[in-house]
Design a protein around this motif. Structure first.
Motif, PDB file in Angstrom:
ATOM      1  N   LEU A 101      85.363 -21.139 -33.541  1.00 50.29           N
ATOM      2  CA  LEU A 101      84.012 -20.684 -33.435  1.00 50.29           C
ATOM      3  C   LEU A 101      82.515 -21.402 -33.709  1.00 50.29           C
ATOM      4  O   LEU A 101      81.403 -21.984 -33.400  1.00 50.29           O
ATOM      5  N   VAL A 102      83.115 -21.990 -35.113  1.00 50.86           N
ATOM      6  CA  VAL A 102      81.867 -23.127 -35.625  1.00 50.86           C
ATOM      7  C   VAL A 102      81.900 -24.581 -34.820  1.00 50.86           C
ATOM      8  O   VAL A 102      80.891 -24.900 -34.153  1.00 50.86           O
ATOM      9  N   MET A 103      82.933 -24.508 -34.196  1.00 46.64           N
ATOM     10  CA  MET A 103      82.793 -26.062 -33.022  1.00 46.64           C
ATOM     11  C   MET A 103      81.980 -25.122 -31.736  1.00 46.64           C
ATOM     12  O   MET A 103      81.467 -26.076 -31.476  1.00 46.64           O
ATOM     13  N   GLU A 104      82.634 -23.935 -31.175  1.00 46.29           N
ATOM     14  CA  GLU A 104      81.745 -23.648 -30.408  1.00 46.29           C
ATOM     15  C   GLU A 104      80.355 -24.114 -30.333  1.00 46.29           C
ATOM     16  O   GLU A 104      79.503 -24.128 -29.683  1.00 46.29           O
ATOM     17  N   LEU A 105      79.840 -23.304 -31.718  1.00 47.92           N
ATOM     18  CA  LEU A 105      78.427 -23.054 -31.852  1.00 47.92           C
ATOM     19  C   LEU A 105      78.063 -24.062 -32.329  1.00 47.92           C
ATOM     20  O   LEU A 105      76.666 -23.916 -31.989  1.00 47.92           O
ATOM     21  N   TRP A 106      78.339 -25.120 -33.245  1.00 43.81           N
ATOM     22  CA  TRP A 106      77.522 -26.486 -33.477  1.00 43.81           C
ATOM     23  C   TRP A 106      78.228 -27.155 -33.659  1.00 43.81           C
ATOM     24  O   TRP A 106      77.619 -28.573 -34.144  1.00 43.81           O
ATOM     25  N   GLY A 107      79.998 -27.649 -32.698  1.00 43.64           N
ATOM     26  CA  GLY A 107      79.991 -29.003 -32.364  1.00 43.64           C
ATOM     27  C   GLY A 107      79.888 -30.127 -33.974  1.00 43.64           C
ATOM     28  O   GLY A 107      81.078 -28.576 -35.162  1.00 43.64           O
ATOM     29  N   ASP A 108      80.473 -30.991 -34.646  1.00 40.81           N
ATOM     30  CA  ASP A 108      80.699 -31.548 -35.233  1.00 40.81           C
ATOM     31  C   ASP A 108      78.988 -31.707 -36.760  1.00 40.81           C
ATOM     32  O   ASP A 108      79.696 -32.136 -37.259  1.00 40.81           O
ATOM     33  N   SER A 109      78.660 -30.482 -36.094  1.00 44.46           N
ATOM     34  CA  SER A 109      77.075 -30.284 -37.168  1.00 44.46           C
ATOM     35  C   SER A 109      76.924 -29.404 -38.099  1.00 44.46           C
ATOM     36  O   SER A 109      75.673 -28.660 -37.228  1.00 44.46           O
ATOM     37  N   PRO A 110      77.404 -28.489 -38.667  1.00 51.13           N
ATOM     38  CA  PRO A 110      77.993 -27.251 -38.768  1.00 51.13           C
ATOM     39  C   PRO A 110      76.520 -26.847 -39.695  1.00 51.13           C
ATOM     40  O   PRO A 110      76.962 -28.249 -40.846  1.00 51.13           O
ATOM     41  N   PRO A 111      75.591 -25.418 -40.164  1.00 47.69           N
ATOM     42  CA  PRO A 111      74.738 -25.798 -41.764  1.00 47.69           C
ATOM     43  C   PRO A 111      75.809 -25.549 -42.193  1.00 47.69           C
ATOM     44  O   PRO A 111      76.665 -25.536 -42.830  1.00 47.69           O
ATOM     45  N   ARG A 112      75.388 -25.681 -43.424  1.00 45.64           N
ATOM     46  CA  ARG A 112      75.345 -25.772 -44.359  1.00 45.64           C
ATOM     47  C   ARG A 112      76.215 -24.302 -44.703  1.00 45.64           C
ATOM     48  O   ARG A 112      77.608 -24.120 -45.672  1.00 45.64           O
ATOM     49  N   ARG A 113      75.104 -22.841 -44.591  1.00 45.13           N
ATOM     50  CA  ARG A 113      76.029 -21.884 -44.758  1.00 45.13           C
ATOM     51  C   ARG A 113      76.657 -21.155 -43.443  1.00 45.13           C
ATOM     52  O   ARG A 113      76.034 -20.308 -43.451  1.00 45.13           O
ATOM     53  N   VAL A 114      78.025 -22.483 -42.975  1.00 41.92           N
ATOM     54  CA  VAL A 114      77.932 -21.449 -41.734  1.00 41.92           C
ATOM     55  C   VAL A 114      78.768 -20.186 -42.051  1.00 41.92           C
ATOM     56  O   VAL A 114      78.983 -19.963 -40.894  1.00 41.92           O
ATOM     57  N   ALA A 115      79.383 -19.944 -42.597  1.00 46.69           N
ATOM     58  CA  ALA A 115      79.691 -19.534 -42.817  1.00 46.69           C
ATOM     59  C   ALA A 115      79.005 -17.646 -42.717  1.00 46.69           C
ATOM     60  O   ALA A 115      79.786 -16.752 -41.817  1.00 46.69           O
ATOM     61  N   ALA A 116      78.338 -17.601 -43.342  1.00 48.64           N
ATOM     62  CA  ALA A 116      77.295 -16.866 -43.321  1.00 48.64           C
ATOM     63  C   ALA A 116      76.347 -16.365 -42.016  1.00 48.64           C
ATOM     64  O   ALA A 116      76.441 -15.200 -41.274  1.00 48.64           O
ATOM     65  N   GLY A 117      76.059 -17.540 -41.085  1.00 46.33           N
ATOM     66  CA  GLY A 117      76.011 -17.355 -40.011  1.00 46.33           C
ATOM     67  C   GLY A 117      76.309 -16.508 -39.038  1.00 46.33           C
ATOM     68  O   GLY A 117      76.211 -15.858 -38.479  1.00 46.33           O
ATOM     69  N   ILE A 118      77.766 -17.467 -38.992  1.00 41.62           N
ATOM     70  CA  ILE A 118      78.878 -16.824 -38.067  1.00 41.62           C
ATOM     71  C   ILE A 118      79.187 -15.395 -38.161  1.00 41.62           C
ATOM     72  O   ILE A 118      78.691 -14.257 -37.347  1.00 41.62           O
ATOM     73  N   HIS A 119      78.892 -15.074 -39.733  1.00 36.65           N
ATOM     74  CA  HIS A 119      79.413 -13.427 -40.190  1.00 36.65           C
ATOM     75  C   HIS A 119      77.917 -12.379 -39.581  1.00 36.65           C
ATOM     76  O   HIS A 119      77.642 -11.494 -39.332  1.00 36.65           O
ATOM     77  N   VAL A 120      76.651 -13.261 -39.833  1.00 37.61           N
ATOM     78  CA  VAL A 120      75.742 -12.938 -38.292  1.00 37.61           C
ATOM     79  C   VAL A 120      75.457 -12.338 -37.524  1.00 37.61           C
ATOM     80  O   VAL A 120      75.826 -11.535 -36.877  1.00 37.61           O
TER      81      VAL A 120
END
Length: 256
Positions: free
Chosen positions: A45-64
């Motif tokens: 999911l992280v790769m699909e949403l942000w590619g190689d540049s995920p945000p610092r609080r990626v877990a919180a973003g996915i949870h939201v």
């Protein structure tokens, strides 16, 4: 509910249509639908949403996004939510819900089987119903990740195969004159698809337009040489020769 992704993603509930305005929530749903009933890992999911540049609080973003998606799909009459947490990620349970691209694939395969049995009228009807499910480009512009991009490419290829098979069935049914305009349009959209040139040449020849059929061959040859540096495939070359000699096997044997 019915999920539809053969066009802009939407959820159909009776006579109501629901759309997601937030792009990343929409992308999350798209990924879960593509892998329906299978776990999509958190890292995928992280790769699909942000590619190689995920945000610092990626877990919180996915949870939201998952939380917003669950709210979007919640129905008062249902006790469970289709989106569930399942380590190492999430999955969307279909249950009795429907998914339009699965219907498309099923109808296409049914049409293919009917064509093999030479039941061309039934096959054409089945394939036309499959193509009628498309409302526009798959998932609009949600691509950029490997899951969505790979899925869109595969489904677009499946649609082209369905169009080719339908044209073959219609040629068998003597509908060559009806096919001409559609095949010209398909060649414009897919200029490297040699099958469409072959079908158009045959449709024109059977419509007493031998010169136009030969002109299509020359167009195909120029396009392929210019774009790829190759000559037309053997099927196209053989058809050109058959048209030049008015070979009897090109005539329609089935009753019109």
């Amino acid at each position: 509910m019915r999920y539809e992704i053969l066009g802009p993603l939407r959820v159909v509930d009776g006579n109501d249509y629901s759309f997601i305005s937030a792009r990343k929530v929409e992308s999350t749903l798209a990924v879960l639908l593509i892998r329906a009933d299978h776990v999509v890992a958190f890292d995928q999911l992280v790769m699909e949403l942000w590619g190689d540049s995920p945000p610092r609080r990626v877990a919180a973003g996915i949870h939201v996004y998952i939380s917003q998606l669950r709210k979007f799909l919640h129905r008062p009459e249902r006790d469970d939510n289709p989106v569930v947490t399942h380590p190492p990620g999430y999955l969307l349970r279909m249950g009795v819900d429907e998914l339009d691209f699965r219907d498309f694939l099923r109808l296409t395969e049914e049409g293919r089987c009917l064509a093999r049995e030479e039941r061309y009228e039934e096959a054409a009807d089945c394939l036309e119903r499959a193509l009628s499910l498309w409302r526009g480009p798959v998932l609009r512009d949600l691509g950029n990740g490997p899951i969505i991009d790979g899925f869109v490419a595969w489904l677009m290829e499946s649609r082209l195969e369905c169009l080719e098979l339908l044209a073959d069935c219609q040629l068998q049914l003597g509908r060559h004159r009806e096919l001409v305009a559609r095949l010209y349009s398909l060649i414009t959209e897919h200029p490297l698809r040699e099958t469409f040139y072959r079908q158009l040449m045959l449709a024109l020849y059977r419509s007493e337009r031998q010169a136009d059929a030969l002109h299509v061959y020359q167009t195909a040859r120029r396009t392929l040489r210019h774009e790829l540096g190759v000559e037309p495939c053997r099927a196209l070359r053989d058809l050109q020769q058959a048209i030049l000699t008015s070979a009897r096997h090109l005539d329609l044997l089935a009753s019109v």
